[in-house]
Enzyme design. Structure first.
Site, short mmCIF file in Angstrom:
data_model
loop_
_atom_site.label_atom_id
_atom_site.label_comp_id
_atom_site.label_asym_id
_atom_site.label_seq_id
_atom_site.Cartn_x
_atom_site.Cartn_y
_atom_site.Cartn_z
N ASP A 61 -4.47 -5.37 0.00
CA ASP A 61 -5.52 -4.38 -0.27
C ASP A 61 -5.32 -3.89 -1.70
O ASP A 61 -4.54 -4.48 -2.46
CB ASP A 61 -5.44 -3.23 0.75
CG ASP A 61 -4.32 -2.28 0.44
OD1 ASP A 61 -4.52 -1.06 0.51
OD2 ASP A 61 -3.21 -2.76 0.10
N CYS B 291 2.30 0.25 5.21
CA CYS B 291 2.08 1.16 6.33
C CYS B 291 0.98 0.67 7.26
O CYS B 291 0.91 1.09 8.40
CB CYS B 291 1.80 2.57 5.86
SG CYS B 291 0.91 2.66 4.34
N GLY C 206 1.92 3.03 -0.95
CA GLY C 206 1.06 2.82 0.22
C GLY C 206 0.34 1.49 0.15
O GLY C 206 -0.03 1.06 -0.91
N THR C 207 0.19 0.81 1.29
CA THR C 207 -0.42 -0.54 1.22
C THR C 207 -0.57 -1.19 2.56
O THR C 207 0.03 -0.76 3.52
CB THR C 207 0.55 -1.48 0.47
OG1 THR C 207 0.93 -0.89 -0.72
CG2 THR C 207 -0.05 -2.82 0.19
N THR C 208 -1.34 -2.31 2.58
CA THR C 208 -1.15 -3.36 3.58
C THR C 208 -1.17 -4.68 2.85
O THR C 208 -2.07 -4.92 2.04
CB THR C 208 -2.31 -3.37 4.59
OG1 THR C 208 -2.50 -2.07 5.08
CG2 THR C 208 -2.00 -4.32 5.73
#
Lengths: 247, 275
Positions: free
Chosen positions: B88, B201, B71-73
């Site tokens: 992030d 995401c 999960g990430t940006t």
């Protein structure tokens, strides 16, 4: 005369059984429970685990600690599937010996962590179902904790909980250490870069670990029986066993 | 089967063996018990199973729950004074936050950075392998590897394992003889060059913010602010992104780390200016 409609076979009532296909799978994994915790201090590290080995509703053993000593300055805690924990620790021991024989020195904690990451990733498509946490002293003698996911992603932390009660312990540790940080920041200490250490003495840290496991044993069915604490300092590894709830 | 041979159809495993750049990676059912992966790289694969769906099928069997960190940006854009990279720091495993200070930028050398989004283990492993290959290139050829070549190495590694369930979306940023370079590489083997990308995401939220504020002739401070805002607004709306904004600036003389700001403090500051 037997009616052909009423009987579907020897002893089977045709109207009341499922007649479709059923898939029975063999699962290569099992969940054996257990919680592991590691804390890095200024010049010490603590690795603690409970000693209960369970499967489903049964307890297989009340004396199966999950901390394994790797070198004089490193201890690993493994929880998850006990079969994979055993094999993984055997492989790590073999690799440590190979390194010692080729390089004539013991592996440092950071090197063990990097090696474990590659060992776990070699099973990326059929993972070891183990949650690992390594605790030890780094080359400068400061406490170091490395936490892993089952396929080898890792990072260095100040403290970390893993295993069945991890979601209960981690917020409690965040809260306790943050209030310590706030107290310390009132004296003007602000640590933005580099790895932080809990500003706790060794005695306070061991007491915190004991309290936190007592709470975990109250609320998690897979955690209990006894607590094994390994304190790693430059003088060696000191182990204590403290009883927990046995129910 | 005659038709099989005449048609020249090759099973994907044979094609894979030709593409794999380092020649020696093999898939076996368990690792070699004599060399333990020190001589050749081996991957264990469950026999008779589709690797990408295998883990999902094991979950919920008797309490087994294997969740991997992801999960990430992340975002990166080129402008007049170089490349800005902002990420992030949240790593989630299922519904649990495994880490709030994960490091999602790998410093390959002083002129090359790689970002990580998707599965944390896949990104860490393959980008570390890329760093090793870049170092070997420098030693063998006497000059630094170009950004285009480094990103091509990574995308070929991904092509070698296509279809096996890897998850990686990465941006390779650097400064070489052609000037600032930015490439997007993902687990399908896609490789694009461009002047702005965002992955993970939360990428759609970051695109909205950066697209509306981007100008090629921004000043350095404006570019830092734009990168920060992109990540902060994405973490505000995406559940799987959060933590701190780690920002790097790639300049002609190498990269510098700009800041490490907590997003919850920044979002309050940005909201003040809104109403």
């Amino acid at each position: 005369m037997l009616s052909a409609q009423g009987f579907g076979g020897p002893g089977k009532m045709k109207e009341y059984h499922y007649a479709g296909a059923v898939e029975n799978r063999f699962s290569p994994y099992a969940f054996n429970g257990g919680t592991v915790l590691a804390v890095a201090g200024e010049d010490f590290a603590i690795v603690a685990s409970d000693t209960r080995l369970s499967e489903g509703y049964s307890i297989h053993s009340r004396d199966s600690p999950k901390c394994y000593k790797l070198t004089d300055t490193t201890v690993i805690g493994c929880s998850g599937f006990h079969g994979d924990c055993l094999t993984l620790t055997k492989i790590i021991d073999a690799r440590l010996k190979m390194y010692k024989h080729s390089n004539n020195k013991t592996m440092t904690s950071g090197a063990i962590a990097a090696m474990l990451s590659t060992i776990l990733y070699s099973r990326r498509f059929f993972p070891y179902y183990v949650y690992n946490i390594i605790g030890g002293l780094d080359e400068e003698g400061k406490g170091a904790v490395y936490s892993f996911d089952p396929v080898g992603s890792y990072q260095r932390d100040t403290y970390k909980a893993g295993g069945s009660a991890s979601a209960m312990l981690q917020p409690l540790l965040d809260n306790q250490s943050d209030s310590c940080q706030n107290a310390a920041s009132q004296i003007g200490f602000k640590n933005m870069e580099g790895v932080q250490h809990l500003p706790l003495t060794q005695e306070k840290a061991v007491q915190l670990v004991k309290d936190v496991f007592i709470s975990a044993a109250e609320r998690d069915v897979y955690t209990g029986d006894a607590l094994r604490v390994c304190v790693i300092t430059k003088d060696g590894i000191n182990e204590q066993t403290i009883p927990l709830r046995k129910d | 089967m005659a038709l099989f041979e005449v048609s020249g159809f090759k099973p994907y495993s044979e094609v894979r063996a030709q593409i794999l750049p380092f020649g020696q990676t093999r898939l076996v059912d368990r690792p070699n018990h004599y060399t333990f992966n020190t001589k050749t790289q081996e991957f264990a694969v469950p026999l008779g199973e589709d690797p990408s769906g295998f883990l999902k099928s094991c979950n919920h069997d008797g309490g087994v729950c294997i969740d991997l960190n992801h999960g990430t940006t992340t975002l990166a854009f080129k402008f007049r004074h170089g490349v800005i990279v902002a990420v992030d720091s949240r790593a989630s495993a299922g519904n649990y936050l495994a880490s709030k200070d994960a490091n999602k930028v790998i410093e390959i050398n002083s002129y090359l950075l790689g970002t990580m989004s998707g599965s944390a283990a896949d990104c860490q492993h393959w980008e570390r392998l890329l760093a090793k290959e870049c170092r070997l290139y420098r030693l063998r050829n006497g000059h630094r590897i170009s950004v285009a070549a480094a990103s091509k190495l990574l995308s070929n590694m991904m092509l070698g394992y296509r279809g096996m369930g890897l998850s990686m979306g990465s941006m390779i940023c650097g400064w070489d003889k052609q000037g600032p370079g930015l490439y997007y590489v993902d687990d399908n083997g896609t490789r694009f060059s461009g002047h702005m990308f965002s992955t993970g995401c939360g990428n759609s939220y970051a695109y909205g913010v950066v697209d509306s504020g981007y100008r090629e002739d921004m000043t350095v401070e404006e570019a830092y602010e734009l990168g920060r805002r992109g990540i902060v607004h994405a973490t505000h709306r995406d559940a799987y992104s959060g933590g701190v904004v780690n920002m790097y600036h790639m300049r002609e003389d190498g990269w510098i780390k700009v800041c490490k700001d907590d997003v919850s403090e920044l979002i309050h500051r940005y909201k003040e200016g809104m109403f």
